[in-house]
Design a protein around this motif. Structure first.
Motif, PDB file in Angstrom:
ATOM      1  N   MET A 143     -28.622   7.503 -38.003  1.00  0.00           N
ATOM      2  CA  MET A 143     -27.347   7.234 -38.672  1.00  0.00           C
ATOM      3  C   MET A 143     -27.574   7.151 -40.186  1.00  0.00           C
ATOM      4  N   ALA A 144     -26.755   7.859 -40.967  1.00  0.00           N
ATOM      5  CA  ALA A 144     -26.901   7.856 -42.418  1.00  0.00           C
ATOM      6  C   ALA A 144     -26.585   6.464 -42.979  1.00  0.00           C
ATOM      7  N   ASN A 145     -27.369   6.064 -43.981  1.00  0.00           N
ATOM      8  CA  ASN A 145     -27.127   4.761 -44.607  1.00  0.00           C
ATOM      9  C   ASN A 145     -26.555   4.919 -46.008  1.00  0.00           C
ATOM     10  N   PHE A 146     -25.884   6.064 -46.239  1.00  0.00           N
ATOM     11  CA  PHE A 146     -25.252   6.307 -47.526  1.00  0.00           C
ATOM     12  C   PHE A 146     -23.859   6.870 -47.290  1.00  0.00           C
ATOM     13  N   PHE A 147     -23.128   7.132 -48.373  1.00  0.00           N
ATOM     14  CA  PHE A 147     -21.725   7.531 -48.282  1.00  0.00           C
ATOM     15  C   PHE A 147     -21.520   8.929 -48.855  1.00  0.00           C
ATOM     16  N   THR A 148     -20.459   9.576 -48.404  1.00  0.00           N
ATOM     17  CA  THR A 148     -19.996  10.824 -49.007  1.00  0.00           C
ATOM     18  C   THR A 148     -18.501  10.671 -49.279  1.00  0.00           C
ATOM     19  N   THR A 149     -17.964  11.614 -50.013  1.00  0.00           N
ATOM     20  CA  THR A 149     -16.533  11.563 -50.322  1.00  0.00           C
ATOM     21  C   THR A 149     -15.674  11.798 -49.085  1.00  0.00           C
ATOM     22  N   LYS A 150     -16.300  12.224 -47.978  1.00  0.00           N
ATOM     23  CA  LYS A 150     -15.558  12.411 -46.733  1.00  0.00           C
ATOM     24  C   LYS A 150     -15.394  11.113 -45.947  1.00  0.00           C
ATOM     25  N   ASP A 151     -16.097  10.068 -46.358  1.00  0.00           N
ATOM     26  CA  ASP A 151     -15.964   8.776 -45.689  1.00  0.00           C
ATOM     27  C   ASP A 151     -14.604   8.152 -46.014  1.00  0.00           C
ATOM     28  N   PRO A 152     -14.082   7.283 -45.137  1.00  0.00           N
ATOM     29  CA  PRO A 152     -12.788   6.621 -45.383  1.00  0.00           C
ATOM     30  C   PRO A 152     -12.935   5.474 -46.390  1.00  0.00           C
ATOM     31  N   LEU A 153     -13.191   5.836 -47.629  1.00  0.00           N
ATOM     32  CA  LEU A 153     -13.507   4.831 -48.637  1.00  0.00           C
ATOM     33  C   LEU A 153     -12.319   3.915 -48.936  1.00  0.00           C
ATOM     34  N   ASP A 154     -11.119   4.471 -48.923  1.00  0.00           N
ATOM     35  CA  ASP A 154      -9.934   3.632 -49.152  1.00  0.00           C
ATOM     36  C   ASP A 154      -9.801   2.570 -48.060  1.00  0.00           C
ATOM     37  N   LYS A 155     -10.143   2.933 -46.851  1.00  0.00           N
ATOM     38  CA  LYS A 155     -10.094   1.978 -45.743  1.00  0.00           C
ATOM     39  C   LYS A 155     -11.131   0.874 -45.939  1.00  0.00           C
ATOM     40  N   ILE A 156     -12.329   1.266 -46.362  1.00  0.00           N
ATOM     41  CA  ILE A 156     -13.391   0.280 -46.604  1.00  0.00           C
ATOM     42  C   ILE A 156     -12.985  -0.667 -47.730  1.00  0.00           C
ATOM     43  N   ILE A 157     -12.376  -0.123 -48.778  1.00  0.00           N
ATOM     44  CA  ILE A 157     -11.912  -0.960 -49.891  1.00  0.00           C
ATOM     45  C   ILE A 157     -10.865  -1.963 -49.403  1.00  0.00           C
ATOM     46  N   ALA A 158      -9.923  -1.491 -48.611  1.00  0.00           N
ATOM     47  CA  ALA A 158      -8.878  -2.379 -48.086  1.00  0.00           C
ATOM     48  C   ALA A 158      -9.475  -3.481 -47.216  1.00  0.00           C
TER      49      ALA A 158
ATOM     50  N   PHE B 128     -20.486   3.196 -54.109  1.00  0.00           N
ATOM     51  CA  PHE B 128     -20.950   3.632 -52.799  1.00  0.00           C
ATOM     52  C   PHE B 128     -22.125   4.590 -52.999  1.00  0.00           C
ATOM     53  N   PRO B 129     -23.344   4.230 -52.572  1.00  0.00           N
ATOM     54  CA  PRO B 129     -24.525   5.074 -52.819  1.00  0.00           C
ATOM     55  C   PRO B 129     -24.393   6.468 -52.209  1.00  0.00           C
ATOM     56  N   ARG B 130     -24.929   7.466 -52.931  1.00  0.00           N
ATOM     57  CA  ARG B 130     -24.799   8.867 -52.527  1.00  0.00           C
ATOM     58  C   ARG B 130     -25.928   9.343 -51.601  1.00  0.00           C
TER      59      ARG B 130
ATOM     60  N   ARG C  32     -24.059   0.191 -44.002  1.00  0.00           N
ATOM     61  CA  ARG C  32     -24.349   0.863 -45.260  1.00  0.00           C
ATOM     62  C   ARG C  32     -24.005  -0.071 -46.421  1.00  0.00           C
ATOM     63  N   PRO C  33     -24.915  -0.257 -47.380  1.00  0.00           N
ATOM     64  CA  PRO C  33     -24.625  -1.170 -48.490  1.00  0.00           C
ATOM     65  C   PRO C  33     -23.728  -0.529 -49.546  1.00  0.00           C
ATOM     66  N   TYR C  34     -22.862  -1.339 -50.131  1.00  0.00           N
ATOM     67  CA  TYR C  34     -22.074  -0.928 -51.297  1.00  0.00           C
ATOM     68  C   TYR C  34     -21.800  -2.176 -52.118  1.00  0.00           C
ATOM     69  N   SER C  35     -21.466  -2.010 -53.366  1.00  0.00           N
ATOM     70  CA  SER C  35     -21.298  -3.169 -54.246  1.00  0.00           C
ATOM     71  C   SER C  35     -19.917  -3.196 -54.885  1.00  0.00           C
ATOM     72  N   VAL C  36     -19.540  -4.390 -55.321  1.00  0.00           N
ATOM     73  CA  VAL C  36     -18.248  -4.610 -55.981  1.00  0.00           C
ATOM     74  C   VAL C  36     -18.465  -5.567 -57.148  1.00  0.00           C
ATOM     75  N   HIS C  37     -17.903  -5.239 -58.289  1.00  0.00           N
ATOM     76  CA  HIS C  37     -17.893  -6.205 -59.391  1.00  0.00           C
ATOM     77  C   HIS C  37     -16.602  -6.062 -60.176  1.00  0.00           C
ATOM     78  N   GLN C  38     -16.223  -7.142 -60.812  1.00  0.00           N
ATOM     79  CA  GLN C  38     -14.974  -7.167 -61.570  1.00  0.00           C
ATOM     80  C   GLN C  38     -15.129  -6.360 -62.855  1.00  0.00           C
ATOM     81  N   LYS C  39     -14.083  -5.674 -63.228  1.00  0.00           N
ATOM     82  CA  LYS C  39     -14.093  -4.883 -64.453  1.00  0.00           C
ATOM     83  C   LYS C  39     -13.899  -5.790 -65.660  1.00  0.00           C
ATOM     84  N   ILE C  40     -14.641  -5.498 -66.715  1.00  0.00           N
ATOM     85  CA  ILE C  40     -14.390  -6.159 -67.982  1.00  0.00           C
ATOM     86  C   ILE C  40     -13.649  -5.174 -68.871  1.00  0.00           C
ATOM     87  N   GLU C  41     -12.584  -5.614 -69.468  1.00  0.00           N
ATOM     88  CA  GLU C  41     -11.763  -4.716 -70.284  1.00  0.00           C
ATOM     89  C   GLU C  41     -12.505  -4.348 -71.566  1.00  0.00           C
ATOM     90  N   GLY C  42     -12.467  -3.092 -71.912  1.00  0.00           N
ATOM     91  CA  GLY C  42     -13.113  -2.634 -73.125  1.00  0.00           C
ATOM     92  C   GLY C  42     -13.463  -1.165 -73.029  1.00  0.00           C
TER      93      GLY C  42
END
Length: 270
Positions: free
Chosen positions: A1-16, A52-54, A92-102
């Motif tokens: 099983m792949a431990n990385f992501f592609t643009t074909k993955d349901p990324l919007d679903k994972i984000i939700a 999401f790692p490639r 599969r690991p992925y990360s999230v961090h808050q955006k800083i404006e600038g």
């Protein structure tokens, strides 16, 4: 099983699923993400970046990225992301961090006043020195991953020996200081007044010689005035210039790989 992501993955679903309590207002793919699929997510509680790692190599490194970010947080004069590490249902690991404006320094560097340009050079030099001065005795082992080992693995296992990173010299000159490893104009953040406020993207980070960070900063195009001002804060210019050549080779090899395998990515000028 792949431990990385592609643009074909349901990324919007994972984000939700990651943000069940937030209202997602907009998602935007950042098309310059070389190592990860980067998505900016705007919610009713602010904006965030998902990474999401490639491939398997970057899946391993994003775990290190989170470890370094969270260890460094609050230990310099500059903002660094507080990184949340997540795993999807396929582990599969992925990360999230808050955006800083600038803005990034890369976005603004050719539009800065003389005062802002020299101020940015001073601040980047200050960050390098503060980062390399952090006490690593209590650091997690992932944070202590040598930059030379990272580059060797990147070259020999991931890019099939065509980066020509001068591995012997990098290893010979290595120290046990914390380095960012990918300190370029795109990873330095400015506020609306063109003042350096933060540094992001610690995926390459580990222990090494702080001159590798100095050399990285001048390995891509920048105004001559900025480079001259920046380099005056450091000694051993011969070492820096040799490391600079190594970084240029890394970038060129990296770009060849991206062009061949990820045509959807917009390559920045190198």
């Amino acid at each position: 099983m792949a431990n990385f992501f592609t643009t074909k993955d349901p990324l919007d679903k994972i984000i939700a699923q990651t943000f069940p309590e937030k209202k997602i207002e907009k998602t935007e793919h950042i098309l310059t993400g070389w190592t990860n699929i980067v998505i900016e997510v705007t919610t009713d509680d602010g904006a965030y970046f998902f990474r999401f790692p490639r491939n398997p190599f970057w899946s391993k490194m994003i775990v290190k990225d989170a470890a370094v970010c969270n260890f460094v947080d609050g230990k310099t004069s500059f903002y660094t992301p507080q990184m949340a590490l997540h795993y999807d249902e396929k582990k599969r690991p992925y990360s999230v961090h808050q955006k800083i404006e600038g803005y990034t320094l890369g976005d603004r560097i050719y539009h800065l006043s003389h005062t802002a340009l020299t101020g940015a050079a001073y601040d980047v030099a200050k960050f390098i020195k503060e980062l390399s001065g952090i006490d690593l005795r209590d650091a997690p082992e992932k944070v202590k991953y040598p930059l030379s080992d990272f580059l060797h693995e990147l070259d020999y296992e991931h890019y099939d020996k065509h980066i020509d990173a001068d591995h012997k010299y990098i290893k010979e000159t290595e120290m046990r200081n914390l380095v960012h490893g990918d300190l370029n104009l795109g990873n330095i953040l400015l506020d609306k007044n063109d003042k350096v406020i933060g540094v992001i993207d610690f995926c390459f980070a580990g222990t090494g010689n702080s001159n590798m960070d100095v050399a990285r900063m001048v390995s891509r195009p920048a105004p001559e005035e900025f480079e001259k001002e920046f380099l005056k804060y450091f000694d051993n210019q011969n070492e820096i210039q040799r490391m600079r050549k190594a970084w240029k080779n890394i970038d060129n090899g990296y770009a060849e790989h991206i062009r061949a395998n990820f045509p959807e990515i917009n390559l920045n000028q190198l």
